[in-house]
Design an enzyme around this catalytic site. Sequence first.
Site, short mmCIF file in Angstrom:
data_model
loop_
_atom_site.label_atom_id
_atom_site.label_comp_id
_atom_site.label_asym_id
_atom_site.label_seq_id
_atom_site.Cartn_x
_atom_site.Cartn_y
_atom_site.Cartn_z
N ARG A 218 0.81 -1.21 0.00
CA ARG A 218 0.00 0.00 0.00
C ARG A 218 0.85 1.27 0.00
O ARG A 218 0.50 2.25 -0.68
CB ARG A 218 -0.95 -0.01 1.21
CG ARG A 218 -1.88 1.19 1.34
CD ARG A 218 -2.55 1.61 0.05
NE ARG A 218 -3.18 0.50 -0.67
CZ ARG A 218 -3.55 0.57 -1.94
NH1 ARG A 218 -3.31 1.67 -2.66
NH2 ARG A 218 -4.12 -0.46 -2.52
N LYS B 297 1.39 24.80 -3.58
CA LYS B 297 0.19 24.16 -3.04
C LYS B 297 0.35 22.64 -3.13
O LYS B 297 -0.32 21.94 -3.88
CB LYS B 297 -1.05 24.63 -3.80
CG LYS B 297 -1.32 26.13 -3.63
CD LYS B 297 -2.47 26.60 -4.48
CE LYS B 297 -2.69 28.09 -4.32
NZ LYS B 297 -3.75 28.62 -5.19
N LYS C 136 3.76 38.92 -3.02
CA LYS C 136 2.34 38.72 -3.30
C LYS C 136 1.52 39.87 -2.75
O LYS C 136 2.05 40.81 -2.16
CB LYS C 136 1.90 37.36 -2.76
CG LYS C 136 2.61 36.19 -3.47
CD LYS C 136 2.16 34.85 -2.99
CE LYS C 136 0.74 34.51 -3.44
NZ LYS C 136 0.65 34.30 -4.91
N GLU D 127 3.50 39.91 -7.74
CA GLU D 127 2.12 39.66 -8.16
C GLU D 127 1.38 40.98 -8.25
O GLU D 127 1.42 41.79 -7.32
CB GLU D 127 1.44 38.73 -7.15
CG GLU D 127 -0.03 38.48 -7.41
CD GLU D 127 -0.67 37.69 -6.28
OE1 GLU D 127 -0.50 36.46 -6.26
OE2 GLU D 127 -1.31 38.30 -5.41
N ASP E 253 -2.38 38.23 -11.73
CA ASP E 253 -3.30 37.42 -10.92
C ASP E 253 -4.74 37.67 -11.30
O ASP E 253 -5.26 38.78 -11.17
CB ASP E 253 -3.09 37.72 -9.43
CG ASP E 253 -3.91 36.82 -8.55
OD1 ASP E 253 -3.93 35.60 -8.80
OD2 ASP E 253 -4.55 37.33 -7.61
#
Length: 281
Positions: free
Chosen positions: A102, A137, A169, A199, A220
């Site tokens: 597994r 992410k 950002k 950004e 963005d």
Amino acid sequence: MITPLPDLLIAPIVRAALAEDLGRAGDLTSQACVPAEARLSVIWAARRPGVLAGLDCARLALAELAPEVGFIALADDGDTLSPGQVLARAEAPARAVLAAERTGLNLMGRLSGIATLTRAYVDAVAGTGVRITDTRKTTPGLRQLEKYAVRCGGGVNHRFGLDDAILIKDNHVAACGGVRPALERARATAGHLVKVEIEVDGLDQLAEALPLSPDVIMLDNFSLADLRKAVAMTAGRVTLEASGGVDLTTVRAIAETGVQVISVGALTHSAPGLDIGLDAA
């Protein structure tokens, strides 16, 4: 040909996953049912079409429990797979095979799913010259493997962590009091090998950023019309990265605006696992 990750990087992740699964007492089912001397010949095979990534995870999971095992790879990471295609075979103590099964399949299925989704995005923008890239992410603890899987699918990697590059950002801009002070401070402190990206969320911020010569500007959630305007405004002076609102139905149109890079968080946060099985041969 995809350059494989060194075992040194994969083994600790595989070892931790095995320890999680084996717990405090090991594989109770195999200990109860399978004779200690039993051996098992097995194959790993694709059950769905896709792109392979992470075959070494299966090899190392088995090797942790049966160091003498003969694992024969019959495919390479980055290969396009057909249903039923045999990826590898091995012959080893049955208890080791069953305990490692597994862990190896979880990691290989996860990584192959990422590679498969990445390939779909790469194919969707074929001929435009746009590069499909990932984001941060990622699943905690699996970032290096998941970013490797993106490469297996034909994508490229964005920064690996906060220490790779300066990426200003929207919240950094807010904390600094605007685009100009944020970029000026970044430029004053960045080493000569450190790239600076910012950004922006509109053409006004883009116009403010351009004179300060960032290496990359992330657009963005721009509309297609504004993406085209941004490309015209920059005229090739800076790399433009489109981000936000990207999926397989929109990515081609975004690529055709003239941006050079499209970042897609879904590559790692929303990729379904690829169904790969292990069966007695």
